[in-house]
Every structure is written in structure tokens, then in C-alpha cells.
Design a protein around this motif. Sequence first.
Motif, PDB file in Angstrom:
ATOM      1  N   SER A   1      -4.710   3.930   6.596  1.00  0.00           N
ATOM      2  CA  SER A   1      -3.234   4.150   6.315  1.00  0.00           C
ATOM      3  C   SER A   1      -2.650   4.001   7.517  1.00  0.00           C
ATOM      4  O   SER A   1      -3.318   4.251   8.757  1.00  0.00           O
ATOM      5  CB  SER A   1      -2.957   5.018   5.353  1.00  0.00           C
ATOM      6  OG  SER A   1      -3.302   6.351   5.838  1.00  0.00           O
TER       7      SER A   1
ATOM      8  N   SER B   1       0.415   4.675  -2.736  1.00  0.00           N
ATOM      9  CA  SER B   1       0.043   6.011  -2.140  1.00  0.00           C
ATOM     10  C   SER B   1       1.026   7.077  -2.250  1.00  0.00           C
ATOM     11  O   SER B   1       2.185   6.969  -2.168  1.00  0.00           O
ATOM     12  CB  SER B   1      -0.200   6.007  -0.669  1.00  0.00           C
ATOM     13  OG  SER B   1      -0.332   7.211  -0.092  1.00  0.00           O
TER      14      SER B   1
ATOM     15  N   GLU C   1      -7.520   5.876   1.956  1.00  0.00           N
ATOM     16  CA  GLU C   1      -6.341   5.986   3.024  1.00  0.00           C
ATOM     17  C   GLU C   1      -6.950   7.129   4.268  1.00  0.00           C
ATOM     18  O   GLU C   1      -6.166   7.425   5.046  1.00  0.00           O
ATOM     19  CB  GLU C   1      -5.045   6.536   2.307  1.00  0.00           C
ATOM     20  CG  GLU C   1      -4.462   5.347   1.798  1.00  0.00           C
ATOM     21  CD  GLU C   1      -2.956   5.542   1.564  1.00  0.00           C
ATOM     22  OE1 GLU C   1      -2.112   5.105   2.106  1.00  0.00           O
ATOM     23  OE2 GLU C   1      -2.801   6.477   0.524  1.00  0.00           O
TER      24      GLU C   1
ATOM     25  N   ARG D   1       0.942  -1.230   0.087  1.00  0.00           N
ATOM     26  CA  ARG D   1       0.010   0.048  -0.259  1.00  0.00           C
ATOM     27  C   ARG D   1       0.949   1.367  -0.084  1.00  0.00           C
ATOM     28  O   ARG D   1       0.581   2.341  -0.679  1.00  0.00           O
ATOM     29  CB  ARG D   1      -0.884   0.014   1.002  1.00  0.00           C
ATOM     30  CG  ARG D   1      -1.729   1.269   1.284  1.00  0.00           C
ATOM     31  CD  ARG D   1      -2.350   1.566   2.938  1.00  0.00           C
ATOM     32  NE  ARG D   1      -1.416   1.605   3.580  1.00  0.00           N
ATOM     33  CZ  ARG D   1      -0.869   2.519   3.966  1.00  0.00           C
ATOM     34  NH1 ARG D   1      -0.641   3.509   3.144  1.00  0.00           N
ATOM     35  NH2 ARG D   1       0.564   2.360   4.889  1.00  0.00           N
ATOM     36  N   GLN D   2       2.157   1.223   0.635  1.00  0.00           N
ATOM     37  CA  GLN D   2       2.963   2.258   0.675  1.00  0.00           C
ATOM     38  C   GLN D   2       3.470   2.649  -0.681  1.00  0.00           C
ATOM     39  O   GLN D   2       3.554   3.876  -1.089  1.00  0.00           O
ATOM     40  CB  GLN D   2       4.075   2.118   1.714  1.00  0.00           C
ATOM     41  CG  GLN D   2       3.664   2.133   3.235  1.00  0.00           C
ATOM     42  CD  GLN D   2       4.416   1.371   4.178  1.00  0.00           C
ATOM     43  OE1 GLN D   2       5.910   1.034   3.631  1.00  0.00           O
ATOM     44  NE2 GLN D   2       3.915   0.770   5.236  1.00  0.00           N
TER      45      GLN D   2
ATOM     46  N   GLY E   1      -3.310  10.924  -0.210  1.00  0.00           N
ATOM     47  CA  GLY E   1      -3.210   9.505  -0.211  1.00  0.00           C
ATOM     48  C   GLY E   1      -4.065   9.140  -1.200  1.00  0.00           C
ATOM     49  O   GLY E   1      -4.826   9.509  -1.881  1.00  0.00           O
ATOM     50  N   ILE E   2      -4.573   7.655  -1.157  1.00  0.00           N
ATOM     51  CA  ILE E   2      -5.664   7.021  -1.927  1.00  0.00           C
ATOM     52  C   ILE E   2      -6.827   7.351  -1.739  1.00  0.00           C
ATOM     53  O   ILE E   2      -7.436   7.236  -0.402  1.00  0.00           O
ATOM     54  CB  ILE E   2      -5.427   5.508  -1.891  1.00  0.00           C
ATOM     55  CG1 ILE E   2      -4.071   5.041  -2.180  1.00  0.00           C
ATOM     56  CG2 ILE E   2      -6.448   4.854  -2.734  1.00  0.00           C
ATOM     57  CD1 ILE E   2      -3.647   3.607  -1.817  1.00  0.00           C
TER      58      ILE E   2
ATOM     59  N   SER F   1      -6.266  -1.304   0.404  1.00  0.00           N
ATOM     60  CA  SER F   1      -7.101  -0.265   1.035  1.00  0.00           C
ATOM     61  C   SER F   1      -7.389   0.796  -0.086  1.00  0.00           C
ATOM     62  O   SER F   1      -6.424   1.180  -0.976  1.00  0.00           O
ATOM     63  CB  SER F   1      -5.778   0.649   1.821  1.00  0.00           C
ATOM     64  OG  SER F   1      -6.407   1.832   2.266  1.00  0.00           O
TER      65      SER F   1
ATOM     66  N   GLN G   1      -9.840   6.838  -6.411  1.00  0.00           N
ATOM     67  CA  GLN G   1      -8.887   6.383  -6.929  1.00  0.00           C
ATOM     68  C   GLN G   1      -8.827   4.640  -6.611  1.00  0.00           C
ATOM     69  O   GLN G   1      -8.364   3.756  -7.148  1.00  0.00           O
ATOM     70  CB  GLN G   1      -7.472   6.943  -6.352  1.00  0.00           C
ATOM     71  CG  GLN G   1      -7.351   8.348  -6.729  1.00  0.00           C
ATOM     72  CD  GLN G   1      -6.248   8.901  -6.039  1.00  0.00           C
ATOM     73  OE1 GLN G   1      -5.978   8.822  -4.754  1.00  0.00           O
ATOM     74  NE2 GLN G   1      -5.691  10.256  -6.747  1.00  0.00           N
TER      75      GLN G   1
ATOM     76  N   ARG H   1       2.565   3.721  -9.786  1.00  0.00           N
ATOM     77  CA  ARG H   1       2.867   2.992  -8.211  1.00  0.00           C
ATOM     78  C   ARG H   1       2.099   1.934  -8.190  1.00  0.00           C
ATOM     79  O   ARG H   1       2.402   1.148  -7.005  1.00  0.00           O
ATOM     80  CB  ARG H   1       2.062   4.172  -7.257  1.00  0.00           C
ATOM     81  CG  ARG H   1       2.420   5.542  -7.408  1.00  0.00           C
ATOM     82  CD  ARG H   1       1.944   6.381  -6.465  1.00  0.00           C
ATOM     83  NE  ARG H   1       2.688   7.830  -6.402  1.00  0.00           N
ATOM     84  CZ  ARG H   1       2.021   8.963  -6.397  1.00  0.00           C
ATOM     85  NH1 ARG H   1       0.705   9.125  -6.492  1.00  0.00           N
ATOM     86  NH2 ARG H   1       2.609  10.206  -6.204  1.00  0.00           N
TER      87      ARG H   1
END
Length: 644
Positions: free
Chosen positions: A253, A178, A221, A174-175, A227-228, A218, A232, A192
Motif C-alpha cells: 500500500s 482499506s 497492506e 484499494r484505498q 490496513g488489509i 492487494s 482479511q 468498503r
Amino acid sequence: MSGSAVGLTEPVRLAGRAAPSRVLFGPHETNLGDGRALSGAHAVHYAERAAGGAGVVVTEVASAHGSDWPYERAPLAAECGPGWAAVVAACRPHGTLVLAGLGHAGSQGSSARSQSALWAPSRVADVASRELPMAVENREIRSLVGGFATAARIAVESDVDGVEIGAGQFSLLRQFLSGLTNQRADEYGTDRSRLLREVLAAVRAELGAGRVLGLRLSCDELAPWAGITPEQGAELAAALAPEVDYLAVVRGSAMGTAATTPDAHAEPGFNRELCRAVREAVAGAAPVVLQGSVVDPAQAQAALDDGTADLVEMTRAQLADPALVRKVRAGRRIRPCALTNQQCRVRDDRNPLVSCLGEPRTGHETTDPAPDGSGNGRPVLVAGGGPAGLEAARVLALRGHPVRLVERTDRLGGMLALAALLPGRGRLGALVDWLVAEVRELGVPITTGADARPEPGEFLVAATGSAPGPRHYASAGPVLEAADLLRAVRDERLDEVLPDGPVAVFDPVGDATGVAVAELLAATGREVSIISQDQVIGTQLARTGDLADANARLQRAGVVLAKRSLLRAVRPGEVRLADVFTGAERTLPAELVVHCGHRLPDPAPPPDFGTTVGDRVAPRTAHEAIREGRRAALALSRDLAVTA
């Protein structure tokens, strides 16, 4: 998209494999590990949910690469082969699909045990630990993808039905997805999702077409500035859905660590709209799983009916009642989840085993036997109708003992029923109702408003509760016990006991009670302050994930936070406080103090025979009361069998 028109307890096929229900028991931290391997306790823990009808069990997330060691007993995939095989052997007789949870915590992990820099897409310090990670280069990325592939291979060799890849809240994957944490300029920054797609492809190659590949993603976020976002997330899910066999939609997140498994202050089923949007975007490319405090089977069924999801994750609900699905099929009452997070969140400095407020056997299945009907029928009197007494009566009746229960007040539930009157604690009342209903269904006679007097031949369980504890301050002004305040709420007499002026809440414990009492009082429109010796109000709420939210709620309600303060005296119209560090004194206006301190056991003389349980031993939480009521009942039943 139209609803699925299927039942929660009906089968579903994933990658050609049949799951016996649409209920998923999701990955959760347990601290049951044997070092970094899954233990026999894991196998029993999962098997009880499989026997209870869970369609899919996802095991505790195992680190796919040796660079990840997020908490002390975090499983490592390289050591999980035998454990996964044992879980499969325990669950497969019930038809449940077993999926190995795989992930990597990245910058949200810990370097305390690995003694190595944390991995991350970019050098962005984690908002919780404030630790600066290293930015992985191509060689680490290749090693990471290879680690996921190897982990999947080990899982296949263990005969699991598939794996679930974690790209949820605590996830390096996830990082990378984002903008909060991925500030790279290379191909993993301009695209990404590239790393996640490479991991999915590598894992699929190991699984083949006949095993399940799930993705926990996720899709919000909760940080829309970078963030997401939900939009998105839906777009990302639609792009990834053709590559997987199901999508579990989650939120959160590092910016909101309480968001994935919040307590009862969050609406149960809070991810419904997010999940519905993702399912519409996916358009049938993969089944979608609803996650988010879904603890009511009716709500889970509604999510299937209205097209929100194809499966429903009910992890905490099955921690509270392992037989949930089986009971739903039979039309039986399920033990409710109170959503307090008091026992099921285990990543803290105590390293506790996962458990449940209302079902203390959870996490202790190998050492805490389930009650059965093997008692010898000797009669027992239970004195006290709080959670300890009700659980003792329930278990003794299940063991075949004639039991009667006597409560000296006119109401059952004890302090637990009072706590259910507090803001955000209402689900505790459902647990009281369940205990009372179970005891009545077992035929236990219940008498209220009377003292318990054993009849000849009866053995005694004393569960007579607690009394107000000490007050270590001078008191020349009005002080009201929190329990008495809640009795006034229950009896609709709150205006009778509250003055028109300001009220101070004294909270030397720092748990949910003081904070909730302050919220309750602030809702009446009065000026309220809360007094604590700690530097943060409600420090114990860090363990339940509600600490930051609780302080935000208090401040929004206008409550004065008197931190680092010792209560020295209560005087007419004011309280006198002393600073914990400097001793400097000050006063706050208060026409009444509500005391939320520790309580003491019932001071009545101890019984000459029998056993004492719950608050009568040491006032703590409902978990200890229920646990000790059960254990005392089982021990007494065994002793009576020996002396028969």
C-alpha cells in the motif's frame, strides 16, 4: 488444496479463451507512451514477449477516468483504443491473450499535471506525497464507475481479450477497501468493498461472458494496525472470486511503496504463502496468479505443482529475457533477472524508458536491433572480459564473426563479478555466468591472464575496464578501494586486509555500493561508519525502491550514519569530517577507510584502431557497459561489412 499438476508452459483457459502458457507478463510502467496514448513502441514491447511464449499480456495500467494522471506518460483509457488494437494485432498471431490494464491511482497519484485535487475515499493525506486529497461524493463515485465501464467498452471495441482491474498497491479501489484510507460513514464506508463490486459489475456488463475479467488485489497492506491483513485479504478474495476470471494476488500500500516490486533483498517469490492462503480461501472459484519477484522458471513451476497458484506472473523475468517461455520449452538457458530495479522502475524525475540491467534492448526494441548472423566473417579481438567485453564478443559471434576474447586477469566478469559479492547483489553473479556461458557456447576462444595483442587482420574492441578514481582528501592513514576489499572477499583474505578496530566507508556516490560495503563490514562484527555529503545515506537508492529499507538495515546493523559530511582527511586512527552546511569539523574513529567513489577509465594508451566500450569510456553501471558493448559490436560489424 492439491497442486495443479500442469506445466508452466502448458495452455490455460480463461473465460473460455486459451492462453498458450501459464506465464503472465504483468502491467508495468514503461514511459513508452505517445502523450497519454499507447504507442507503437508499446506494441513492439509486448509483441516480443508474446513471441517469446507469454500466455497473458496485461498492458500498462490506463487511467479509467480523466481525474487521474499519476505520472507524465500515464496512459488514459479514453485515448488508448488504437494502441490497444495495435497491441492485439501484434500479439494475437502468437496466441497470447491481451488484457487492458485499467485503474485509478487516487490519492497516490499526482496533481502536478491534472492541476486538480486528488480523489480519495476520505481526507487522509498520502504518506509519500503528504498531499491532502478530496473525499469523493456520490456524483464522483458514479462518474468513476461510469469511467471504468466506458474504458472497458473502448477496450472491447479494440478487440482485447479482456481487462484487468487494478486494486493493488497504487489504487483508489484499494484505498476504498482499506481502513487506512477509508474512514467514511456512508454505505461506501460501512461496506468498503462496495465500490470495487460496482466497478466489477459495470465492467463485466461491457465485457460480456466471452472476455476475461481479471482483478489485481492487494491482500496484505503490510499495515496490520489498520490496513488489509492477510486474513482479511483472503476473505475479501473469496467473496470477489465468483465475479472475476482470475485473481492476481499482490501486497503493499502507500505504507510500503517498495513492497510490490522490491529488489533482491526480498526473497524471490515472496508472496507464495499469501497466494497459497488466498487460493485455499477461493476454493476454485477463480484461478489465482502468483506475483512477487518470481524470476526463476523452476520456482514458478514449483508454485503450480504445490498448489500455490494456477498461473505465475514473471514480469521482470520477461523484461530480462523476452523469450523466457520459448527457451524454457526448448531447455535453453535464460538471461537472468538480477532484481536490482536499476532500469525497470521508471517513475522518477528523469522519466526514463523501461529497460533492464542485463538486456538493454528492453524498452528500446524499435531502435535497438536484435543481433543476427548477418556479419561478414572478419575476425575481431575483444580485449577485456567484463560485461562490456563479454557482450561485445557474444554479439559479434552471433553476427558470424570469428571472435577471440582476452582478459588480462585470471577471472572473467570484471567489476560486475566483484559487485556480486556484496550483500543483496548476489544475483549479479548469475548474469556474469550467463554471459560467459553464452560466449563459450558460441565457440569464442577465451584466454585469461594475458595481454591482448591483435593478430594481422583482426579488428579490436577495447573493453579493459577502469582504475581507481581521484581522492579529494588528505590521506595520511590507510585507504582501501572498494574493489580491492571485494577481491579480498573473493579470495577469502578479508581478515588480512581489515584491522581489528573501526572502519569508515566513504560513499560520495550514494548508490548501492557504499551501503552494501557498510553492511558487509558490519557483518564482521566491527564498528562501522558510513560517510556521505547527502542528507540521507544512499540517495540514489530512491530510484530502485531500496532507500528506506537500506537505511533501516544500516541502523539495525549498528552502522554510524555520518550524513551531511565531507571527508577532509584520513589520519592514523581517525577521519576528519566537515559539515556540508556549517563547515564545523569533527572526527570519527577509523583504522581504515574503504573508498567507494567514482572510478576512471583504464589509463592505458587508447588503441590506434578499433573501438572502446564500457568502463574504458566512462565507468558507470553494468547496464551501460552491456548496452555499449552490444552497440559497439553491431556498429563494428556494419562498418566491416561496408569495407569488405
